[in-house]
Design a protein around this motif. Structure first.
Motif, PDB file in Angstrom:
ATOM      1  N   LYS A 170       0.835  -1.205   0.000  1.00 53.02           N
ATOM      2  CA  LYS A 170       0.000   0.000   0.000  1.00 53.02           C
ATOM      3  C   LYS A 170       0.874   1.261   0.000  1.00 53.02           C
ATOM      4  N   THR A 171       1.951   1.255   0.752  1.00 58.46           N
ATOM      5  CA  THR A 171       2.870   2.397   0.797  1.00 58.46           C
ATOM      6  C   THR A 171       3.537   2.606  -0.556  1.00 58.46           C
ATOM      7  N   LEU A 172       3.966   1.534  -1.189  1.00 59.12           N
ATOM      8  CA  LEU A 172       4.581   1.618  -2.508  1.00 59.12           C
ATOM      9  C   LEU A 172       3.586   2.172  -3.530  1.00 59.12           C
ATOM     10  N   PHE A 173       2.340   1.738  -3.439  1.00 60.97           N
ATOM     11  CA  PHE A 173       1.295   2.238  -4.335  1.00 60.97           C
ATOM     12  C   PHE A 173       1.114   3.747  -4.154  1.00 60.97           C
ATOM     13  N   TRP A 174       1.085   4.207  -2.920  1.00 65.11           N
ATOM     14  CA  TRP A 174       0.933   5.652  -2.656  1.00 65.11           C
ATOM     15  C   TRP A 174       2.132   6.456  -3.163  1.00 65.11           C
ATOM     16  N   ILE A 175       3.315   5.969  -2.961  1.00 64.64           N
ATOM     17  CA  ILE A 175       4.521   6.664  -3.418  1.00 64.64           C
ATOM     18  C   ILE A 175       4.522   6.766  -4.940  1.00 64.64           C
TER      19      ILE A 175
END
Length: 141
Positions: free
Chosen positions: A3-8
């Motif tokens: 999820k963090t990678l998707f947001w970045i």
């Protein structure tokens, strides 16, 4: 983690789109140059763009022996057909014109080879041929 990678990646993509939009539509400056159009051509290998040169004839204002320092290179967007047609006419007639332009932040290859884009042309007032002027001054017979 996913999820963090998707947001970045999403934020990076939005910033990239914003930067490209800024470069595409952003205007650094506006101005007017006066002179005679000495070159107008459509060129390019992949992207065909309209390019031109204006002879400024600065009459000694530019401190250089190089005549190329007195030229202003510009581009015209392809959808500006009226401007292209008018530039073709004045380049053949040698007429003095005022070219209104905007300066973009960067050169984008599909837009043109320069950062300067013509937005408006002011043609000099047409002078009457000498025979017409003489006829107007002659007394009626």
């Amino acid at each position: 983690m996913r999820k963090t990678l998707f947001w970045i990646l999403g934020i990076a993509l939005i910033l990239l789109i914003g930067w490209i939009t800024f470069l595409y539509y952003g205007t650094y400056s506006e101005g007017v140059r006066a002179g005679t159009v000495i070159k107008l051509s459509r060129k390019g290998v992949v992207f065909k763009t309209w390019e031109g040169q204006l002879n400024i004839r600065s009459f000694g204002a530019v401190n250089s022996n190089n005549s190329l320092s007195e030229t202003f290179e510009f581009s015209i967007e392809s959808d500006q057909e009226h401007i292209i047609k008018t530039l073709e006419e004045v380049s053949l007639s040698g007429e003095r014109v005022n070219l209104h332009y905007i300066e973009r932040y960067r050169v984008l290859p599909w837009r043109g080879s320069t950062r300067y884009f013509i937005t408006k042309i002011e043609r000099s007032p047409q002078k009457k041929p000498a025979s017409e002027e003489d006829a107007e001054r002659a007394p009626f017979k």
